[in-house]
Design an enzyme around this catalytic site. Sequence first.
Site, short mmCIF file in Angstrom:
data_model
loop_
_atom_site.label_atom_id
_atom_site.label_comp_id
_atom_site.label_asym_id
_atom_site.label_seq_id
_atom_site.Cartn_x
_atom_site.Cartn_y
_atom_site.Cartn_z
N ARG A 1 0.86 -1.19 0.00
CA ARG A 1 0.00 0.00 0.00
C ARG A 1 0.89 1.23 0.00
O ARG A 1 2.09 1.15 0.23
CB ARG A 1 -0.91 0.01 1.23
CG ARG A 1 -0.18 0.13 2.56
CD ARG A 1 -1.16 0.12 3.72
NE ARG A 1 -0.49 0.18 5.02
CZ ARG A 1 -0.12 1.31 5.62
NH1 ARG A 1 -0.35 2.48 5.01
NH2 ARG A 1 0.47 1.29 6.79
N GLU B 1 5.23 8.13 0.23
CA GLU B 1 4.66 7.52 -0.96
C GLU B 1 5.75 6.95 -1.86
O GLU B 1 6.88 7.46 -1.91
CB GLU B 1 3.83 8.56 -1.73
CG GLU B 1 2.56 8.98 -0.98
CD GLU B 1 1.67 9.87 -1.83
OE1 GLU B 1 2.06 10.21 -2.95
OE2 GLU B 1 0.58 10.22 -1.35
N ASP B 2 5.39 5.87 -2.58
CA ASP B 2 6.29 5.19 -3.52
C ASP B 2 7.58 4.71 -2.83
O ASP B 2 8.63 4.62 -3.46
CB ASP B 2 6.64 6.12 -4.69
CG ASP B 2 5.41 6.58 -5.45
OD1 ASP B 2 4.53 5.72 -5.69
OD2 ASP B 2 5.32 7.77 -5.78
N ARG B 3 7.46 4.40 -1.53
CA ARG B 3 8.59 3.88 -0.73
C ARG B 3 9.70 4.91 -0.56
O ARG B 3 10.83 4.56 -0.21
CB ARG B 3 9.15 2.58 -1.33
CG ARG B 3 8.13 1.43 -1.41
CD ARG B 3 7.60 1.08 -0.01
NE ARG B 3 6.77 -0.11 -0.01
CZ ARG B 3 5.44 -0.09 -0.12
NH1 ARG B 3 4.81 1.07 -0.28
NH2 ARG B 3 4.75 -1.21 -0.09
N LEU B 4 9.41 6.17 -0.80
CA LEU B 4 10.39 7.24 -0.60
C LEU B 4 10.22 7.79 0.82
O LEU B 4 9.77 8.91 1.03
CB LEU B 4 10.23 8.32 -1.66
CG LEU B 4 10.44 7.85 -3.11
CD1 LEU B 4 10.19 8.98 -4.09
CD2 LEU B 4 11.84 7.27 -3.29
#
Length: 212
Positions: free
Chosen positions: A8, A188-191
């Site tokens: 997620r 978000e986006d694993r950042l």
Amino acid sequence: MAISDMRRQYSKGSLSESDITSNPFTLFDKWLKDAIDAGIPDPTAMTVATVDASGQPSQRIVLLKDVSEKGFVFFTNLGSRKAQELAVNPKVSCHFPWFFMERQVRVCGSVEKLSVSENAAYFFSRPKDSQLAAYASKQSKPIGSRELLLTQFKQLKDKFANKELPVPDFWGGFRIVPHQIEFWQGGEDRLHDRFEYNKTEDGAWVTQRLMP
């Protein structure tokens, strides 16, 4: 759904340079208050990792009972696995898993034992049944059944029904004195946002942003 397909977005917040305080305990106190105010389950729960004489690490969840610039305090039976491992190797790590807020805090340091007076002050602040449980359980030792544990507890409860328990000499607190504290905020986006505090030899804290 395969476990590998479970994912997620993390989008509940961010951590920027402007949020970073000169002292990590100032930021920790804010995050802990946020966790308490958010009503998440067991906001003071932390995983404590120790290492035995053979190099084998082990982990368990305990409750944070005090925090100050001196460090993070928890209590345990001094005959428990964690206490015995800390007696051999005082280096320790703890972790606060505030996943409901997409936050984590990781701490590395060494432990020191609390004083007799500090142990007594906390022991007598506990409910009577919690005091009795400390006596009834030889933590980490094998026992034949739950019924036997409950019997031992009842016997102690009857014995001390109208008496105050003495402070046990086999039980006490440890303070994790940190030299490194990391704050992690999901992105978000694993950042993700990660900031690490490291203590210098003169006692000051320096910070750096880490890549996710």
